[in-house]
Write an enzyme that holds these catalytic residues in place. Structure first.
Site, PDB file in Angstrom:
ATOM      1  N   LYS A 170     107.515  52.684  40.491  1.00 34.55           N
ATOM      2  CA  LYS A 170     108.659  52.535  39.586  1.00 34.55           C
ATOM      3  C   LYS A 170     108.349  51.313  38.727  1.00 34.55           C
ATOM      4  CE  LYS A 170     112.035  50.638  38.529  1.00 34.55           C
ATOM      5  NZ  LYS A 170     112.161  49.963  37.190  1.00 34.55           N
ATOM      6  N   GLU A 245     105.607  39.677  45.464  1.00 33.38           N
ATOM      7  CA  GLU A 245     104.972  38.721  44.539  1.00 33.38           C
ATOM      8  C   GLU A 245     106.082  38.263  43.612  1.00 33.38           C
ATOM      9  OE1 GLU A 245     101.968  37.593  44.546  1.00 33.38           O
ATOM     10  OE2 GLU A 245     101.057  38.953  45.987  1.00 33.38           O
ATOM     11  N   CYS A 279     103.840  34.526  35.794  1.00 28.93           N
ATOM     12  CA  CYS A 279     104.443  33.957  37.009  1.00 28.93           C
ATOM     13  C   CYS A 279     103.649  32.762  37.512  1.00 28.93           C
ATOM     14  CB  CYS A 279     104.555  35.020  38.077  1.00 28.93           C
ATOM     15  SG  CYS A 279     103.046  35.946  38.274  1.00 28.93           S
ATOM     16  N   GLU A 379     112.322  28.592  37.100  1.00 24.92           N
ATOM     17  CA  GLU A 379     111.333  29.335  36.321  1.00 24.92           C
ATOM     18  C   GLU A 379     111.976  29.751  35.005  1.00 24.92           C
ATOM     19  OE1 GLU A 379     110.149  33.318  37.686  1.00 24.92           O
ATOM     20  OE2 GLU A 379     108.106  32.609  37.448  1.00 24.92           O
TER      21      GLU A 379
HETATM   22  P1  NAD Z   1     112.965  41.862  37.996  1.00 23.86           P
HETATM   23  O1  NAD Z   1     112.975  41.392  39.379  1.00 23.86           O
HETATM   24  O2  NAD Z   1     114.248  41.929  37.261  1.00 23.86           O
HETATM   25  O3  NAD Z   1     112.330  43.315  37.886  1.00 23.86           O
HETATM   26  C1  NAD Z   1     111.123  43.677  38.503  1.00 23.86           C
HETATM   27  C2  NAD Z   1     111.169  45.137  38.858  1.00 23.86           C
HETATM   28  O4  NAD Z   1     112.192  45.343  39.824  1.00 23.86           O
HETATM   29  C3  NAD Z   1     111.494  46.066  37.696  1.00 23.86           C
HETATM   30  O5  NAD Z   1     110.753  47.262  37.839  1.00 23.86           O
HETATM   31  C4  NAD Z   1     112.962  46.353  37.895  1.00 23.86           C
HETATM   32  O6  NAD Z   1     113.364  47.585  37.351  1.00 23.86           O
HETATM   33  C5  NAD Z   1     113.061  46.375  39.400  1.00 23.86           C
HETATM   34  N1  NAD Z   1     114.393  46.113  39.934  1.00 23.86           N
HETATM   35  C6  NAD Z   1     115.395  45.380  39.372  1.00 23.86           C
HETATM   36  N2  NAD Z   1     116.483  45.401  40.171  1.00 23.86           N
HETATM   37  C7  NAD Z   1     116.161  46.137  41.265  1.00 23.86           C
HETATM   38  C8  NAD Z   1     116.866  46.515  42.454  1.00 23.86           C
HETATM   39  N3  NAD Z   1     118.114  46.131  42.677  1.00 23.86           N
HETATM   40  N4  NAD Z   1     116.208  47.262  43.371  1.00 23.86           N
HETATM   41  C9  NAD Z   1     114.940  47.656  43.162  1.00 23.86           C
HETATM   42  N5  NAD Z   1     114.237  47.348  42.057  1.00 23.86           N
HETATM   43  C10 NAD Z   1     114.841  46.591  41.120  1.00 23.86           C
HETATM   44  O7  NAD Z   1     111.933  40.920  37.287  1.00 23.86           O
HETATM   45  P2  NAD Z   1     111.454  40.981  35.787  1.00 23.86           P
HETATM   46  O8  NAD Z   1     112.477  40.306  34.938  1.00 23.86           O
HETATM   47  O9  NAD Z   1     111.082  42.354  35.442  1.00 23.86           O
HETATM   48  O10 NAD Z   1     110.103  40.109  35.876  1.00 23.86           O
HETATM   49  C11 NAD Z   1     110.075  38.725  35.741  1.00 23.86           C
HETATM   50  C12 NAD Z   1     109.931  38.058  37.085  1.00 23.86           C
HETATM   51  O11 NAD Z   1     108.821  38.551  37.819  1.00 23.86           O
HETATM   52  C13 NAD Z   1     109.683  36.585  36.983  1.00 23.86           C
HETATM   53  O12 NAD Z   1     110.532  35.888  37.852  1.00 23.86           O
HETATM   54  C14 NAD Z   1     108.224  36.414  37.429  1.00 23.86           C
HETATM   55  O13 NAD Z   1     107.880  35.188  37.952  1.00 23.86           O
HETATM   56  C15 NAD Z   1     108.060  37.490  38.390  1.00 23.86           C
HETATM   57  N6  NAD Z   1     106.655  37.864  38.497  1.00 23.86           N
HETATM   58  C16 NAD Z   1     105.926  37.522  39.596  1.00 23.86           C
HETATM   59  C17 NAD Z   1     104.590  37.859  39.695  1.00 23.86           C
HETATM   60  C18 NAD Z   1     103.756  37.506  40.876  1.00 23.86           C
HETATM   61  O14 NAD Z   1     102.702  38.064  41.048  1.00 23.86           O
HETATM   62  N7  NAD Z   1     104.148  36.604  41.722  1.00 23.86           N
HETATM   63  C19 NAD Z   1     104.000  38.574  38.692  1.00 23.86           C
HETATM   64  C20 NAD Z   1     104.750  38.905  37.592  1.00 23.86           C
HETATM   65  C21 NAD Z   1     106.085  38.557  37.518  1.00 23.86           C
END
Ligand code: NAD
Length: 472
Positions: A170, A245, A279, A379
Site C-alpha cells: 500500500k 522505519e 528521514c 522533525e
Molecule cells: P505517514 O505516516 O502519514 O504515511 C506513511 C504511509 O502510511 C502512507 O502510505 C499512508 O497512507 C499510510 N498510513 C497513514 N495512516 C495510516 C493508518 N492509520 N494505518 C495504516 N497506514 C496508514 O507518513 P508520510 O507523511 O507519508 O511520510 C513522512 C514521514 O515518514 C516522516 O516522518 C519521515 O521521517 C518518515 N520516513 C521515515 C523513513 C525511514 O526509513 N525511517 C523513510 C521515509 C520517511
C-alpha cells in the site's frame, strides 16, 4: 504520465471494488496529473488472499530462481529509468537531476544487491546436532511513504521476495504512480501472479485494513512515528512481526579539528536534498563555540545556491515540497523557530519570490538554536537547518543524543580515529564519518523512536526470515 488505471492484484490490473479514485497532483504547479483507485478493505482482502495462495509455491522456489526473477526485476526497473524519474518529479516535485540519480538510480542498485543476496544467502545452517532452516515469514503487508517513493518500495519488496515471502504493497497516496510503474516492472520480470500485489488507497482505509488483516504475517511500515506507533500496537495485539522505519532528527557533529568549509557545505546539501524530505537528514548541525560564527556564515552562503525552481528543469537543485499540507507544516515550524528566539540567517516562512503557485518553501537556516527549541526537537521534513552551539566534546555528545530519535548522523574531525571514537558513543543507527558515502548494503534503521528493525543488505533480508530447527 499514468501507466495504469487499476490496482495490480493476482497478476492483473483491476479497479477498486468501490469504484472510488484518488487524484494525484503535481506540487510544482498544482495541476492534477492522474488518478488511482481508492482501494478499500475489500480490495486489501482480495490482494492478501492472492498473496496467501501464491506463498507455498514461491517459498518453495529455489533461491537461485528467486534471485533470477529479482535480477529481471532490476533490469525492468533500469529499463524504465527515464519514466520513473519523470514520474517522481511530477508527483513528488524532486528536481529531475536528483530523480534520475537517486529516485530512479538507487532502486536499481538496491534491487541488484538483492538479486545477488538471494542467491548467496545461507538459508540453512548446521548448529551442533541441529539443522536450522531460515524460512520466509509469510505474507508481508508493506506500507510506504512518499518521500523516496520507489526506494522505500524496493527496500521492502526486494528482500521480502528474496526471502521467499509474498506481499501486498500500500504505497503513499501522494505518490502512487511510481508504485504502478514498479508493479509493471514486477509483471515484466515474470514473478508469478499473487507474489506481489499493489493496492492504492488512503492510509486510514487501505493501510489500516492491510496492517490489521489476519492473513498478513508481517507488517513492514515506513512513515511517521505517529502512524508507526499505531501500526506497532495493532501488530503487537495480533502477535505479528513488525518492522518500523520512522522519523529522525539527526545530528551533524562538526568537531573542532574538522575541515569546517567541507563539513558545512556537505551538511547544507544533505538537508536541502529532496527539499529536506529525508528521514535521515542531518537537520541539527552542531558546531564548537569557537568556530560557530564562521559556520553560520558558511551555511548561509551555501544555502544561497539552492534557489527554488521548476523541478523539471535540469538546472534546478531545490523543488517544492510534496503537498500544501506539508508546506503548511514546514512554514509553521519556521514561524515557531522565529517566535522561540532562533536567529533566521537564510530563508523564512513566506513563499519564494516568483513561486507563489506550487508548494515552494524558502531554504531556511536558523542560528542560535538551543536544544530545547521546537525546531531542534521535532522533525520538520522541509528545507530547514538548525545550527546549535556546543562548548566541548561531552556537551556535543549530550546535545546530539538529546532526541527521541536516533536514525542517522554525521561526525567530522581532523582525525578519522577521533570521529570514529565519537560515533561509537552516539545512540543512532547510522553515522557518516568525514563525508562517508551512502552504502546500499549497510543496515539502515533507527534507535529509539526512529524505529524497529533494519532495512537493506543482508540485515534487511533477515528481517523477512524466521527460523526452524531440526534436531538429529
Ligand atoms: P505517514 O505516516 O502519514 O504515511 C506513511 C504511509 O502510511 C502512507 O502510505 C499512508 O497512507 C499510510 N498510513 C497513514 N495512516 C495510516 C493508518 N492509520 N494505518 C495504516 N497506514 C496508514 O507518513 P508520510 O507523511 O507519508 O511520510 C513522512 C514521514 O515518514 C516522516 O516522518 C519521515 O521521517 C518518515 N520516513 C521515515 C523513513 C525511514 O526509513 N525511517 C523513510 C521515509 C520517511
Amino acid at each position: 504520465m499514468q501507466a495504469h488505471n487499476g490496482m495490480y492484484i493476482d497478476g492483473d490490473w483491476r479497479p477498486a471494488a468501490g469504484g472510488g479514485t484518488i487524484e494525484v497532483v503535481n506540487p510544482a504547479d498544482e495541476e492534477v496529473i492522474g488518478a488511482v483507485p481508492a482501494g478499500s478493505a475489500e480490495d486489501v482482502d482480495a490482494a492478501v488472499r492472492a498473496a496467501r495462495a501464491a506463498l507455498p509455491a514461491w517459498a518453495a522456489t529455489p533461491p537461485a530462481e528467486r534471485a533470477a526473477r529479482i535480477g529481471a526485476l532490476r533490469d525492468a526497473l533500469a529499463a524504465r529509468r527515464e519514466a520513473i524519474a519523470a514520474t517522481v518529479t511530477a508527483e513528488l516535485g524532486a528536481p529531475i537531476s536528483f530523480s534520475q540519480a537517486v529516485h530512479a538510480g538507487l532502486p536499481v542498485t538496491v534491487a541488484g544487491t538483492y538479486a545477488a543476496l538471494a542467491a548467496e544467502h545461507p538459508f540453512e545452517e548446521r548448529l551442533g546436532n541441529s539443522l536450522v532452516l531460515h524460512e520466509p515469514v509469510g505474507v508481508v503487508g508493506a506500507i510506504t511513504p512518499w518521500n523516496y517513493p520507489l526506494h522505500q518500495i524496493v527496500a521492502k519488496a526486494a528482500p521480502a521476495l528474496a526471502a521467499g515471502c509474498t506481499m501486498v504493497l500500500k504505497p503513499a497516496e501522494d505518490t502512487p504512480l511510481v508504485a504502478q510503474l514498479f508493479a509493471e516492472a514486477v509483471h515484466e520480470a515474470g514473478l508469478p501472479p499473487g507474489v506481489f500485489n499493489l493496492v492504492t488507497g488512503l492510509g486510514p482505509v487501505a493501510g489500516q485494513a492491510l496492517a490489521g488483516h489476519e492473513g498478513v504475517d508481517m507488517v513492514s511500515f515506513t512513515g511517521s512515528t505517529a502512524v508507526g506507533r499505531r501500526i506497532g500496537a495493532l501488530a503487537g495485539g495480533a502477535v505479528k512481526r513488525v518492522a518500523l522505519e520512522l522519523g529522525g532528527k539527526s545530528a551533524n557533529v562538526i568537531l573542532p579539528g574538522a575541515d569546517l568549509a567541507r563539513a558545512v557545505k556537505a551538511g547544507v546539501a544533505n538537508v536541502m536534498a529532496n527539499s529536506g524530505q529525508t528521514c535521515s537528514a542531518w537537520t541539527r548541525m552542531l558546531v564548537h563555540t569557537d568556530r560557530y560564527d564562521e559556520a553560520v556564515e558558511l551555511a548561509a552562503a551555501a544555502t544561497a545556491r539552492y534557489v527554488p525552481g521548476d523541478p523539471a528543469d535540469p538546472a534546478t537543485r531545490l523543488g517544492p515540497v510534496v503537498s500544501a499540507r506539508q508546506r503548511e507544516r514546514v512554514t509553521g515550524y519556521i514561524r515557531t523557530g522565529i517566535e522561540e528566539g532562533a536567529t533566521l540567517v537564510a530563508g523564512g516562512p513566506d513563499a519564494p519570490e516568483g513561486r507563489e503557485r506550487g508548494w515552494y518553501v524558502r531554504p531556511t537556516v536558523f542560528a542560535d538554536v538551543t536544544p530545547e527549541m521546537t525546531i531542534a526537537r521535532e522533525e520538520i521534513f522541509g528545507p530547514v537547518l538548525s545550527i546549535l552551539r556546543y562548548q566541548d566534546t561531552e556537551d556535543a555528545l549530550r546535545i546530539a543524543d538529546d532526541s527521541v530519535y536516533g536514525l542517522a548522523g554525521a561526525v567530522w574531525a581532523g582525525d578519522e580515529a577521533e570521529a570514529v571514537a565519537f560515533a561509537r558513543r552516539l545512540r543512532t543507527g547510522q553515522v557518516d564519518i568525514n563525508g562517508g558515502r551512502f552504502n546500499p548494503l549497510a543496515p539502515f534503521g533507527g534507535y529509539k523512536q526512529s524505529g524497529v528493525g533494519r532495512e537493506l543488505g543482508p540485515h534487511g533480508l533477515t528481517e523477512y526470515l524466521q527460523t526452524k530447527s531440526l534436531q538429529f
